[in-house]
Scaffold this active site. Structure first.
Site, PDB file in Angstrom:
ATOM      1  N   CYS A 145       0.823  -1.215   0.000  1.00  0.00           N
ATOM      2  CA  CYS A 145       0.000   0.000   0.000  1.00  0.00           C
ATOM      3  C   CYS A 145       0.855   1.263   0.000  1.00  0.00           C
ATOM      4  O   CYS A 145       0.446   2.295  -0.526  1.00  0.00           O
ATOM      5  CB  CYS A 145      -0.907   0.021   1.229  1.00  0.00           C
ATOM      6  SG  CYS A 145      -2.214  -1.217   1.195  1.00  0.00           S
ATOM      7  N   VAL A 178       4.172  -4.708  11.596  1.00  0.00           N
ATOM      8  CA  VAL A 178       4.350  -6.161  11.611  1.00  0.00           C
ATOM      9  C   VAL A 178       4.000  -6.808  10.276  1.00  0.00           C
ATOM     10  O   VAL A 178       4.345  -7.967  10.034  1.00  0.00           O
ATOM     11  CB  VAL A 178       3.490  -6.803  12.725  1.00  0.00           C
ATOM     12  CG1 VAL A 178       3.961  -6.343  14.087  1.00  0.00           C
ATOM     13  CG2 VAL A 178       2.011  -6.476  12.535  1.00  0.00           C
ATOM     14  N   MET A 192      -6.016  -7.210   5.085  1.00  0.00           N
ATOM     15  CA  MET A 192      -6.289  -5.986   5.824  1.00  0.00           C
ATOM     16  C   MET A 192      -7.682  -6.024   6.444  1.00  0.00           C
ATOM     17  O   MET A 192      -7.895  -5.532   7.556  1.00  0.00           O
ATOM     18  CB  MET A 192      -6.148  -4.767   4.910  1.00  0.00           C
ATOM     19  CG  MET A 192      -6.254  -3.436   5.644  1.00  0.00           C
ATOM     20  SD  MET A 192      -4.976  -3.223   6.907  1.00  0.00           S
ATOM     21  CE  MET A 192      -3.565  -2.860   5.864  1.00  0.00           C
TER      22      MET A 192
END
Length: 393
Positions: free
Chosen positions: A48, A108, A185
């Site tokens: 992203c 992470v 996500m």
């Protein structure tokens, strides 16, 4: 050949620029075509917040390939992108892999994205040196989590989104939440929302089976994509995280909603048309607007940065030593092995006609073992020469 890294990321470019370099399936195929002749292979990291290429070649080769694949020009890339070579390129890859270069310090998710990029690169072919480099980056990441406090606390983009929701609504248990997208996500967002008290969550996905799978994991509701407009009208909080190439939500999706809505767009390219921010009662926040929500975790991680940099220096130093050793040993070993093979092959040919097949096979095996032992002696000697040269340098 020097090691190079080029890219576009959140540090220098807004989301509207980054999405121009986003690598969808077609662009990735074009990029693979334009980089197929690079010796040693190429690592393509696309998330992203960044699109980056790593390879043992001149950076101009990578820039040219990226611009061709994304239909952009070199001048535009130089305005918005960055180039690293040799030591700077190595440092950058280690910093990306450990989370030092992430929008949310210590994110992470980045190491999993690097691992996915590595998995794809391996299928196309990587040199032994490239493999060693990536494995060294993985070791640095692991040490950063086990030897420091860098991994403590949760500060991923998904968690930051939850913190923004908490700041906006205070109590998540009373609001209606719509997740659009059932990928990683979406899963992270659902987990963080529920752990912070959310009770009324629905998920919409183009593939209803994936929506149901996510819903069953967290005991939330799944809806078909055809229900999207209706579910948006009901929601107080809308979170989008899909792989769509173009916006899927437009102002008309929010027209007529009388209650305040918070819309979090966690996707690149953006899932939500920027014009949505002009709709009454709607607050739109995209990736460039997401702040480090878990301030305590971030501050704790900042304190660990010097330790992480020390770990990177150690791992990079070990990697460079292994590379130098390989470059020193391999040509010398190959030369000795070639000369030994010439000698043993000639001697075997000389006696072959004097021996039966079984005796000759035994002679070949004895010769192979002797050759192996001689090579071990030479490898040990060359290794000692290398260590001596390093100590004297």
């Amino acid at each position: 050949m020097r090691f190079s890294a080029i890219g576009i990321s959140h540090w220098k470019s807004e989301v509207s620029i980054r999405e121009l370099f986003f690598l969808d399936k077609h662009r990735r195929q074009l990029l693979e075509f334009h980089t197929k002749d690079i010796p040693g292979g190429i690592l393509m990291l696309d998330t992203c917040n960044r699109t980056e290429l790593y390879a043992f070649c001149d950076p101009d080769v990578l820039i040219s390939a990226l611009c061709k694949a994304t239909n952009t020009d070199r001048e535009f890339f130089h305005e918005h992108g960055y180039i690293h070579t040799e030591d700077d390129a190595y440092d950058h890859l280690y910093e990306v892999g450990t989370g030092l270069d992430s929008q949310v310090l210590g994110d992470v998710q980045i190491i999993q994205q690097v691992k996915q990029a590595y998995k794809k690169a391996k299928k196309k072919g990587l040199s032994g040196e490239f493999h060693q480099l990536i494995q060294s980056v993985f070791r640095a990441h692991k040490r950063s989590r086990t030897e420091t406090d860098f991994g403590k606390g949760t500060a991923s983009v998904g968690f930051a989104a939850t913190q923004l929701a908490l700041e906006h609504f205070q109590d998540l248990s009373e609001i209606r939440i719509l997740l659009i997208g059932a990928g990683k996500m979406g899963k992270v967002s659902a987990k963080n929302l529920i752990s912070n008290g959310a009770e009324h969550i629905s998920v919409v996905n183009r593939t209803i089976d994936r929506a149901k799978q996510l819903a069953s994991s967290f005991d939330i509701k799944a809806h078909a994509f055809s229900d999207l407009e209706e579910e948006i009208k009901k929601a107080d909080l809308v979170i989008t995280a899909t792989g769509a190439k173009n916006p899927i939500l437009h102002p008309e999706h929010f027209q007529g909603v009388e209650h305040p809505q918070l819309v979090l767009d966690l996707s690149v390219p953006r899932n939500v048309d920027p014009a949505v921010s002009e709709v009454e009662n709607v607050t739109l926040i995209d990736m460039d607007s997401i702040h480090k929500a878990n301030k305590k975790a971030i501050e704790q991680r900042k304190q660990s940065v010097p330790e992480i940099k020390h770990i990177i220096e150690e791992e990079k130093g070990d990697f460079m030593k292994r590379v130098k050793r390989s470059r020193y040993l391999l040509p010398r070993i190959k030369e000795i092995e070639h000369r030994l093979s010439d000698i043993t092959d000639a001697e075997l040919d000389r006696v072959k006609h004097k021996m039966d097949e079984d005796s000759y096979s035994q002679m070949e095996e004895v010769t192979r073992r002797i050759k192996k032992k001689i090579m071990a002696i030479h490898i040990d000697r060359i290794d000692q020469e290398f260590e001596k040269a390093q100590n004297e340098a």
